[in-house]
Design a protein around this motif. Structure first.
Motif, mmCIF file in Angstrom:
data_model
loop_
_atom_site.group_PDB
_atom_site.id
_atom_site.type_symbol
_atom_site.label_atom_id
_atom_site.label_comp_id
_atom_site.label_asym_id
_atom_site.label_seq_id
_atom_site.Cartn_x
_atom_site.Cartn_y
_atom_site.Cartn_z
ATOM 1 N N UNK A 87 0.806 -1.217 0.000
ATOM 2 C CA UNK A 87 0.000 0.000 0.000
ATOM 3 C C UNK A 87 0.842 1.270 0.000
ATOM 4 N N UNK A 88 2.155 1.148 0.186
ATOM 5 C CA UNK A 88 3.021 2.320 0.112
ATOM 6 C C UNK A 88 3.588 2.523 -1.297
ATOM 7 N N UNK A 89 3.375 1.554 -2.184
ATOM 8 C CA UNK A 89 3.882 1.651 -3.550
ATOM 9 C C UNK A 89 3.029 2.590 -4.392
ATOM 10 N N UNK A 90 3.603 3.000 -5.519
ATOM 11 C CA UNK A 90 2.855 3.801 -6.490
ATOM 12 C C UNK A 90 1.742 2.933 -7.069
ATOM 13 N N UNK A 91 0.641 3.534 -7.491
ATOM 14 C CA UNK A 91 -0.459 2.735 -8.059
ATOM 15 C C UNK A 91 -0.036 1.862 -9.247
ATOM 16 N N UNK A 92 0.843 2.359 -10.093
ATOM 17 C CA UNK A 92 1.280 1.563 -11.233
ATOM 18 C C UNK A 92 2.108 0.363 -10.753
ATOM 19 N N UNK A 93 2.880 0.548 -9.685
ATOM 20 C CA UNK A 93 3.648 -0.569 -9.136
ATOM 21 C C UNK A 93 2.728 -1.595 -8.487
ATOM 22 N N UNK A 94 1.657 -1.135 -7.884
ATOM 23 C CA UNK A 94 0.680 -2.071 -7.322
ATOM 24 C C UNK A 94 0.045 -2.909 -8.432
ATOM 25 N N UNK A 95 -0.247 -2.277 -9.565
ATOM 26 C CA UNK A 95 -0.817 -3.026 -10.684
ATOM 27 C C UNK A 95 0.192 -4.019 -11.251
ATOM 28 N N UNK A 96 1.469 -3.621 -11.293
ATOM 29 C CA UNK A 96 2.516 -4.546 -11.747
ATOM 30 C C UNK A 96 2.575 -5.735 -10.806
ATOM 31 N N UNK A 97 2.552 -5.475 -9.495
ATOM 32 C CA UNK A 97 2.582 -6.553 -8.493
ATOM 33 C C UNK A 97 1.392 -7.495 -8.705
ATOM 34 N N UNK A 109 3.509 -9.619 -21.190
ATOM 35 C CA UNK A 109 2.058 -9.439 -21.112
ATOM 36 C C UNK A 109 1.689 -8.308 -20.159
ATOM 37 N N UNK A 110 2.431 -8.197 -19.065
ATOM 38 C CA UNK A 110 2.119 -7.168 -18.072
ATOM 39 C C UNK A 110 2.348 -5.779 -18.638
ATOM 40 N N UNK A 111 3.540 -5.523 -19.190
ATOM 41 C CA UNK A 111 3.770 -4.157 -19.666
ATOM 42 C C UNK A 111 2.979 -3.831 -20.925
ATOM 43 N N UNK A 112 2.570 -4.828 -21.664
ATOM 44 C CA UNK A 112 1.693 -4.582 -22.816
ATOM 45 C C UNK A 112 0.292 -4.201 -22.336
ATOM 46 N N UNK A 113 -0.231 -4.950 -21.367
ATOM 47 C CA UNK A 113 -1.571 -4.652 -20.845
ATOM 48 C C UNK A 113 -1.636 -3.315 -20.114
ATOM 49 N N UNK A 114 -0.554 -2.939 -19.453
ATOM 50 C CA UNK A 114 -0.541 -1.678 -18.716
ATOM 51 C C UNK A 114 -0.107 -0.497 -19.573
ATOM 52 N N UNK A 115 0.156 -0.751 -20.856
ATOM 53 C CA UNK A 115 0.590 0.294 -21.797
ATOM 54 C C UNK A 115 1.813 1.055 -21.290
ATOM 55 N N UNK A 116 2.798 0.302 -20.819
ATOM 56 C CA UNK A 116 4.043 0.890 -20.343
ATOM 57 C C UNK A 116 5.173 0.530 -21.297
ATOM 58 N N UNK A 117 6.094 1.461 -21.504
ATOM 59 C CA UNK A 117 7.305 1.082 -22.242
ATOM 60 C C UNK A 117 8.090 0.054 -21.425
ATOM 61 N N UNK A 118 8.788 -0.834 -22.102
ATOM 62 C CA UNK A 118 9.471 -1.898 -21.376
ATOM 63 C C UNK A 118 10.530 -1.363 -20.414
ATOM 64 N N UNK A 119 11.225 -0.313 -20.769
ATOM 65 C CA UNK A 119 12.241 0.256 -19.869
ATOM 66 C C UNK A 119 11.608 0.804 -18.597
ATOM 67 N N UNK A 120 10.479 1.472 -18.734
ATOM 68 C CA UNK A 120 9.769 2.006 -17.573
ATOM 69 C C UNK A 120 9.266 0.874 -16.695
ATOM 70 N N UNK A 121 8.715 -0.152 -17.323
ATOM 71 C CA UNK A 121 8.212 -1.309 -16.576
ATOM 72 C C UNK A 121 9.309 -1.952 -15.742
ATOM 73 N N UNK A 122 10.454 -2.232 -16.369
ATOM 74 C CA UNK A 122 11.532 -2.897 -15.648
ATOM 75 C C UNK A 122 12.131 -2.010 -14.562
ATOM 76 N N UNK A 123 12.164 -0.685 -14.779
ATOM 77 C CA UNK A 123 12.646 0.233 -13.739
ATOM 78 C C UNK A 123 11.698 0.225 -12.541
ATOM 79 N N UNK A 124 10.389 0.310 -12.808
ATOM 80 C CA UNK A 124 9.397 0.296 -11.722
ATOM 81 C C UNK A 124 9.421 -1.040 -10.974
ATOM 82 N N UNK A 125 9.548 -2.121 -11.706
ATOM 83 C CA UNK A 125 9.594 -3.448 -11.085
ATOM 84 C C UNK A 125 10.845 -3.595 -10.219
ATOM 85 N N UNK A 126 11.981 -3.117 -10.733
ATOM 86 C CA UNK A 126 13.234 -3.182 -9.975
ATOM 87 C C UNK A 126 13.142 -2.363 -8.685
#
Length: 139
Positions: A87-97, A109-126
């Protein structure tokens, strides 16, 4: 206290694996806790005479109850920590989780469904994995 901006997101493979395993078990923790509570033996007063240590048991029912209670407390503590982090994460990170670790979907599939660039997705996930690893003292 360490600020999030200075959090080192470069993690070893072992720390990353342990953290991802913990994050994947998040959805099952509540069920584990409840099943352990249901399986816990109830301690009642027994007025029957019993012979002392005639059986081949290594511990008593009271010790089993205490061990079970400690396990339940550990699972509850882990669940509460994961709740706080989630609950302390950003909303987009919660959706990634949700998509990655709770639904078990692939990264593509996750970054395609969330309409995120792959670099942004992997940075947020990291960043998200680093926060969980820091909360549990894996770093």
């Amino acid at each position: 206290m360490m600020q999030l901006a200075f959090l080192d997101t470069r993690l070893s493979n072992e720390v990353k694996r342990k953290t991802e395993k913990l994050m994947s078990s998040y959805k099952n923790l509540e069920a584990i806790i409840e099943s352990k509570k249901l399986d816990a033996p109830k301690l009642v007063v027994n007025y029957q005479a019993s012979e002392a240590q005639r059986s081949n048991q290594f511990h008593s029912e009271t010790e089993t109850l205490a061990i079970n209670k400690v396990e339940i407390d550990e699972y509850t503590k882990t669940k509460r920590k994961l709740d706080l982090v989630y609950y302390s994460l950003k909303p987009v990170q919660q959706r990634i989780w949700d998509h990655k670790f709770l639904l078990g979907r692939y990264d593509v599939d996750v970054y395609t469904d969330l309409n995120l660039p792959d670099r942004t997705y992997y940075r947020l996930k990291r960043e998200m994995i680093a926060v969980v690893a820091e909360a549990f003292g894996f770093i």
